[in-house]
Design a protein around this motif. Structure first.
Motif, mmCIF file in Angstrom:
data_model
loop_
_atom_site.group_PDB
_atom_site.id
_atom_site.type_symbol
_atom_site.label_atom_id
_atom_site.label_comp_id
_atom_site.label_asym_id
_atom_site.label_seq_id
_atom_site.Cartn_x
_atom_site.Cartn_y
_atom_site.Cartn_z
ATOM 1 N N LYS A 552 -5.877 -1.252 -0.540
ATOM 2 C CA LYS A 552 -5.889 -1.326 -2.004
ATOM 3 C C LYS A 552 -5.948 0.054 -2.647
ATOM 4 N N GLU A 553 -6.231 1.088 -1.838
ATOM 5 C CA GLU A 553 -6.316 2.435 -2.390
ATOM 6 C C GLU A 553 -4.952 3.110 -2.382
ATOM 7 N N GLU A 554 -4.715 3.939 -3.379
ATOM 8 C CA GLU A 554 -3.494 4.735 -3.457
ATOM 9 C C GLU A 554 -3.876 6.209 -3.477
ATOM 10 N N HIS A 555 -3.191 6.999 -2.633
ATOM 11 C CA HIS A 555 -3.527 8.408 -2.502
ATOM 12 C C HIS A 555 -2.304 9.266 -2.820
ATOM 13 N N ASN A 556 -2.575 10.469 -3.257
ATOM 14 C CA ASN A 556 -1.515 11.437 -3.521
ATOM 15 C C ASN A 556 -2.039 12.819 -3.136
ATOM 16 N N PHE A 557 -2.102 13.066 -1.813
ATOM 17 C CA PHE A 557 -2.647 14.332 -1.329
ATOM 18 C C PHE A 557 -1.651 15.474 -1.512
ATOM 19 N N GLU A 694 0.476 10.621 3.161
ATOM 20 C CA GLU A 694 0.390 9.278 2.596
ATOM 21 C C GLU A 694 1.279 8.289 3.360
ATOM 22 N N THR A 695 2.459 8.751 3.793
ATOM 23 C CA THR A 695 3.363 7.890 4.555
ATOM 24 C C THR A 695 2.773 7.541 5.915
ATOM 25 N N VAL A 696 2.136 8.520 6.549
ATOM 26 C CA VAL A 696 1.504 8.273 7.845
ATOM 27 C C VAL A 696 0.368 7.259 7.701
ATOM 28 N N MET A 697 -0.417 7.378 6.634
ATOM 29 C CA MET A 697 -1.489 6.405 6.397
ATOM 30 C C MET A 697 -0.930 5.015 6.163
ATOM 31 N N GLU A 698 0.235 4.943 5.524
ATOM 32 C CA GLU A 698 0.875 3.647 5.316
ATOM 33 C C GLU A 698 1.359 3.057 6.649
ATOM 34 N N LEU A 699 1.795 3.917 7.558
ATOM 35 C CA LEU A 699 2.185 3.446 8.889
ATOM 36 C C LEU A 699 0.984 2.856 9.620
ATOM 37 N N PHE A 700 -0.143 3.510 9.503
ATOM 38 C CA PHE A 700 -1.354 2.976 10.137
ATOM 39 C C PHE A 700 -1.721 1.617 9.548
ATOM 40 N N ARG A 701 -1.570 1.476 8.234
ATOM 41 C CA ARG A 701 -1.919 0.201 7.602
ATOM 42 C C ARG A 701 -0.959 -0.915 8.008
ATOM 43 N N LYS A 727 -10.916 11.668 7.773
ATOM 44 C CA LYS A 727 -11.621 12.949 7.677
ATOM 45 C C LYS A 727 -10.997 13.829 6.597
ATOM 46 N N TYR A 728 -9.672 13.884 6.607
ATOM 47 C CA TYR A 728 -9.012 14.692 5.578
ATOM 48 C C TYR A 728 -9.239 14.106 4.197
ATOM 49 N N GLN A 729 -9.177 12.760 4.098
ATOM 50 C CA GLN A 729 -9.410 12.110 2.804
ATOM 51 C C GLN A 729 -10.814 12.418 2.278
ATOM 52 N N PHE A 730 -11.829 12.285 3.145
ATOM 53 C CA PHE A 730 -13.198 12.560 2.710
ATOM 54 C C PHE A 730 -13.371 14.030 2.328
ATOM 55 N N LYS A 731 -12.721 14.897 3.087
ATOM 56 C CA LYS A 731 -12.809 16.324 2.787
ATOM 57 C C LYS A 731 -12.191 16.634 1.428
#
Length: 824
Positions: A552-557, A694-701, A727-731
Motif C-alpha cells: 500500500k506504500e508508494e516510494h520515490n527514492f 522502486e522497480t526492484v521493490m515492486e518485483l519483490f512484492r 534498510k535503505y528505506q529506513f535510512k
C-alpha cells in the motif's frame, strides 16, 4: 567387475556382489535419468523420482515447484496415454487432483465454523461467571470457576508462545513469504483455542476477533498439510491461508463477504481470482456451519447483531463527521501509545508475562466493575448500545430522559477507561485482539453523541435544523450513532475502509445506513492518513522488525538499485572448489544462498544455489559414500572431468550425489568430483545496476523472490534482498525525519528516561506490597523479590527497528521455531 574412465581403467578381482539398498537403487535410477537413458519406460519414472527429490527441499521455490509438479504429471499422462493404459482409476485420480483445492477449503471452512461456534459458547459461559457464582450443585468445582487469566498466560508461555497476541501482523508476513516455523502449528492452534475463552472471560480489554483469524489460519495450515499437493508447495498453501483469513473474519462478525474483502484489503498482497473464489467458498462454509450451530440460541451469528427500521436525516451528517474524526484520532492515539507500551513490555516485563496478565485482569476488574457499561462483556455492551429504544429492553436507563446526564458521564468515562486498558493490555502474553475493544470504544462514544443530539432535538423540536423530522416518528436513533462509532473506531485502528462498510452492513442488514457508514469511514480514513501511515497491524510489523514490503506504500527514492545492493558478495566458482571449502561456507549462518560464477576473476554469472539446497546436497553425497574433504565440487550444467596420477592408474569418479557406487568404492582421492548441478537455479532473477530501486521493490512484492542478483553485461556486481531495500528505506526516511524534526533525539532520550522512572515506580510499588504482605503475615509469607533485579533481568530483546533477515531464533520458547524469508 570393471570400472572405466575416459583414459584409464582399473580391474578388480572377483568380489561379493551385494544387493543395493533402496536409496542406492533410487540413486541409480536418478543417475540413469540424468544420462537420458530409458529401459522399458524406466526413464520417465526415474526422472519423476529426481524431480520429487529436488522438490522436497525446494518447498518454497514455488514457481519452480509448481512447474515441476505439472511437468511430472504431464509426463505420467503422456506415458499412460501413449501406452493405452488409461482406465477409470487414472481418471478418478486426475479429477481428485483437480478438485483437491475445493475439498481442502470445504474441510477447513467446516472446521473453522465448528471451532468458532464452540469458542463462542465457551466464551459467553465464562463471561457470565463473573456476574454469578459456582453453587455446590454445579458440576464444576470452585477452582475451575476461578480459573482464568493467569492460566491463559501459563498455557501460552509454557506450551505455545506464538498463541499470544492477535497474530494478524505475523500472518500478513507469512502470506507475503516470511516463514515463522511453529506459528501456524498444531500446538499453537490448540493453545490459542483453549486460552482465548479464558482471556476473554477474565475481563481483559481484549477481543477474540483478531485471534479468530489466527486460529482459522492455523486450522487451514494443519489440515492442508494432510494433502501432498499443499504439503510440498508453499505457494498453494498461502492461497489456502488467504482463504482461511477470510473465513476467520467471517465467523468473527457473521460477515462472509466482509471477510473476503478484509483478506483482500488487509491480509494479502497478491490475491488472484482463484484465491478470491476459494476465499468466498471457505467463508461461506464456515459461516453456514456456525449458523447451523446457533451458538447464541437467537439465530444470530454474533451477539451484537442488530436491525434498524428507521432512516436517517441529512442534518445528521454533521454529527457523523464528528464521529469519523474521533475514529481517526482514536486510532492514531492508541497506536502511538500502545507501541510505547509494547516497547516498555519488551524491555522490562518479558520475564513477568504471567504476573503481568494476572495484574492486568485484577486491575481491569477493580476499575471497570463500578461502571455499568464496563461491567458487562464487550460484545454484550455493543448489543446494548446498538439497540433502538422502542420495543427493546432498557439497560441502565439508556432510554430514560431522567438518567440521560448520568449515562452520558458513564459513557464518557467508559470510553476513556477502556482506551487506557486497551493501550496497556493489547500485546500482553495472552490471545488478544483489538477489533472488538475498539468497536466497543467507538460504540460508547457514538452513543454519547447520539444521546446529546437527541437531547438537543427534544429541547428544540421546532428548529429549522430539525425541520426534516416527521412529527409522529422518533427523529433521532442514538443506537445508530453507536453503530457508526464502532465502524469509525475499527477503521481508525486498522486503516481499512471497504471491508468495514460491508461488515457493518452485514451486521445490520440496513441498506439505508450504507451511505452514513461510508461517510464516517471516509472521514476516519482521511484523518488517519494525516496522523500517520498504516494501521496497528502494519505498525506491529515495523515494531517487530519483519522484512515486509507494504504493497500500500508508494516510494520515490530516485536512486538506482546499486545504492541499496550488497557489493561484497560471497560467490561459488563453477569448478575447483573443494568439499571442505563448501562446508566451511555452510557454517556461516549469515548467507541464505550463493551465486554461481564462472570464476572469481571474470565473475560471469551462471546461476544461484540456495543454502538449504546446498546443505541437503552435501549431506546426501556424504551419506551415499565416504568423501574426501579435498573432493572437487562442480556447479555447472556441463562437466568435463579428467584424472591423472603420477604413480598408478586410479578410478576416475563422476560422483553425482545421485549416482550409484559399489560399496567398495571408497572415494578419498582429491580427483573425485561431486556434481551439484541439479540443485542450481540456472535462471535466477537478475536486474541491471541502474534499474530504479522502486522497480526492484515492486518485483519483490509481485514475484516474491528470496534474492535478486545484480549483473552488468553478464558479470555479477551484487545482490539485493528485501532486508536491503528496507534498510535503505529506513535510512532515507530517518534522514528526512531528522531534517524535519531536529529534536527527535532529545525526545527519544526523554522517552527512555520516562520509561526508567515508570519501571522504578513499579519496582517500588512491588517492594511495598511485598513488605506489607510480609509484615501482615508475621514474616511467614513474603512475595518474590525478583522485581529488584536490574533492567536486563526483566528485559527481552528490543529490536530498535532492526529487520529480521530469516536467521534469527524464533520469538518465544518454541523449540522448532525459526524465521526465514522464502520465495513466493
Amino acid at each position: 567387475m570393471s570400472f572405466q574412465s575416459r583414459s584409464t581403467s582399473l580391474s578388480v578381482g572377483p568380489q561379493v556382489v551385494r544387493r543395493p539398498s533402496v536409496s542406492s537403487r533410487l540413486s541409480s535410477a536418478v543417475s540413469i535419468a540424468e544420462r537420458g537413458e530409458t529401459q522399458d519406460g524406466g526413464g520417465i519414472a526415474a526422472q519423476h523420482q529426481i524431480e520429487e527429490e529436488i522438490a522436497k527441499i525446494k518447498r518454497y521455490e514455488d514457481a519452480a515447484r509448481e512447474q515441476l509438479r505439472r511437468k511430472a504429471r504431464r509426463k505420467r499422462q503422456a506415458g499412460l496415454y501413449g501406452s493405452g493404459r488409461v482406465d477409470w482409476r487414472q481418471r478418478i485420480r486426475e479429477a481428485y487432483d483437480a478438485a483437491q483445492g475445493w475439498i481442502v477449503v470445504t474441510i477447513i471452512g467446516a472446521a473453522i465454523g465448528l471451532n468458532a461456534g464452540l469458542l463462542n459458547i465457551i466464551t459467553e459461559w465464562l463471561a457470565d461467571i463473573k456476574l454469578g457464582y459456582c453453587s455446590s450443585k454445579f458440576y464444576l468445582n470452585e477452582d475451575f470457576c476461578c480459573w482464568g487469566e493467569d492460566n491463559a498466560a501459563v498455557l501460552v508461555k509454557s506450551y505455545a508462545p506464538y498463541a499470544a497476541g492477535s497474530g494478524i501482523s505475523e500472518i500478513k508476513c507469512i502470506i507475503a513469504g516470511f516463514v515463522m516455523k511453529g506459528f501456524l502449528g498444531f500446538w499453537t492452534l490448540i493453545i490459542k483455542s483453549l486460552a482465548l475463552p479464558l482471556a476473554i472471560g477474565s475481563g481483559l480489554s481484549v477481543g477474540k476477533e483478531g485471534p479468530s483469524v489466527h486460529y482459522a489460519v492455523c486450522t487451514g495450515n494443519v489440515i492442508s498439510r494432510l494433502f501432498a499437493k499443499y504439503r510440498r508447495n508453499a505457494s498453494k498453501t498461502r492461497e489456502v491461508l488467504s482463504a482461511c483469513a477470510a473465513a476467520g473474519v467471517a465467523v468473527a462478525f457473521g460477515s462472509p463477504i466482509g471477510g473476503v474483502l478484509f483478506s483482500l484489503e488487509e491480509m494479502s498482497s497478491y490475491f488472484p481470482l482463484k484465491t478470491l473464489w476459494r476465499s468466498y467458498f471457505c467463508a461461506l462454509v464456515a459461516t453456514a456451519v456456525l449458523a447451523a450451530m446457533n451458538p447464541f440460541r437467537t439465530g444470530q451469528l454474533v451477539m451484537f447483531q442488530v436491525k434498524y427500521d428507521r432512516s436517517w436525516h441529512f442534518f445528521e451528517v454533521l454529527f457523523y463527521i464528528i464521529i469519523g474524526v474521533f475514529g481517526g484520532l482514536y486510532g492514531a492515539f492508541v497506536m502511538k501509545w500502545n507501541l510505547r507500551a509494547q516497547a516498555f513490555r519488551k524491555k522490562y516485563l518479558t520475564n513477568y508475562a504471567i504476573l503481568e496478565a494476572t495484574l492486568l485482569a485484577v486491575a481491569t476488574a477493580i476499575v471497570c466493575y463500578p461502571n455499568a457499561f464496563l461491567r458487562i462483556e464487550m460484545t454484550e455492551s455493543m448489543k446494548v448500545l446498538f439497540r433502538e429504544c422502542e420495543g427493546a429492553e432498557d439497560y441502565h436507563g439508556l432510554c430514560d430522559p431522567e438518567h440521560r446526564f448520568g449515562n452520558v458521564v458513564s459513557l464518557i468515562l467508559a470510553t476513556i477507561i477502556r482506551i487506557f486498558f486497551v493501550i496497556i493490555s493489547y500485546g500482553c502474553k495472552v490471545p488478544a485482539g483489538i477489533f472488538v475493544p475498539s468497536m466497543a470504544i467507538g460504540a460508547s462514544f457514538g452513543r454519547t453523541v447520539g444521546i446529546i443530539v437527541q437531547a438537543i432535538y427534544e429541547a428544540h423540536p421546532k428548529s429549522v435544523f430539525f425541520s426534516s423530522c416527521d412529527p409522529d416518528v422518533p427523529c433521532i436513533t442514538p443506537g445508530t450513532y453507536a453503530f457508526l462509532g464502532a465502524a469509525a473506531a475499527l477503521s481508525g485502528i486498522m486503516h481499512i475502509t471497504v471491508s468495514v462498510v460491508v461488515i457493518m452492513f452485514e451486521l445490520t442488514g440496513a441498506l439505508t445506513y450504507i451511505l452514513p457508514t461510508m461517510i464516517v469511514v471516509g472521514i476516519t480514513k482521511a484523518v488517519s492518513e494525516l496522523c500517520g501511515k498504516g494501521g496497528i497491524a502494519d505498525r506491529m510489523i515495523w515494531f517487530s522488525g519483519f522484512p515486509y514490503l507494504d504493497h500500500k506504500e508508494e516510494h520515490n527514492f530516485g536512486v538506482p538499485v546499486s545504492q541499496a545492493m550488497i557489493s561484497d558478495v560471497i560467490s561459488i566458482p563453477s569448478t575447483g572448489m573443494t568439499l571442505k571449502a563448501v562446508e566451511r561456507l555452510l557454517t556461516k549462518d549469515n548467507y541464505q544462498g550463493f551465486p554461481i560464477v564462472e570464476d572469481e576473476t571474470s565473475r560471469i554469472l551462471l546461476g544461484y544455489i540456495g543454502r538449504t539446497e546446498l546443505r541437503y546436497a552435501v549431506d546426501r553425497a556424504k551419506r551415499e559414500r565416504t568423501l574426501s574433504p579435498l573432493a572437487k565440487c562442480t556447479f555447472t550444467t556441463t562437466t568435463t572431468t579428467t584424472s591423472t596420477s603420477t604413480t598408478t592408474p586410479i578410478l576416475m569418479t563422476h560422483a553425482s550425489p545421485y549416482s550409484y557406487h559399489h560399496p567398495l568404492d571408497y572415494a578419498t582421492s582429491s580427483s573425485t568430483t561431486i556434481d551439484f548441478t541439479p540443485y542450481i537455479d540456472p535462471t535466477p532473477l537478475t536486474v541491471h545496476p541502474r534499474l530504479p530501486l522502486e522497480t526492484v521493490m515492486e518485483l519483490f512484492r509481485k514475484i516474491g523472490p528470496r534474492v535478486i542478483l545484480i549483473e552488468h553485461r553478464g558479470r555479477l556486481t551484487g545482490l539485493v534482498t528485501v532486508k536491503d531495500c528496507l534498510k535503505y528505506q529506513f535510512k532515507a526516511e530517518a534522514a528526512e525525519h531528522h531534517h524535519t524534526h531536529p529534536r527527535e533525539g532529545d525526545l527519544r532520550r526523554m522517552e527512555e528516561e520516562g520509561q526508567e522512572r515508570v519501571w522504578g515506580l513499579i519496582k517500588a510499588a512491588a517492594g511495598w506490597v511485598s513488605d506489607t504482605v510480609g509484615r501482615a503475615s508475621g514474616g511467614r509469607v513474603r512475595l518474590s523479590d525478583s522485581w529488584e533485579g536490574d533492567r536486563d533481568r526483566g528485559g527481552g530483546r528490543v529490536r530498535n527497528g532492526g529487520i529480521l533477515d530469516g536467521t534469527e531464533e524464533a520469538v518465544g520458547d518454541d523449540e522448532d521455531g525459526g524465521l526465514e524469508l522464502e520465495d513466493r
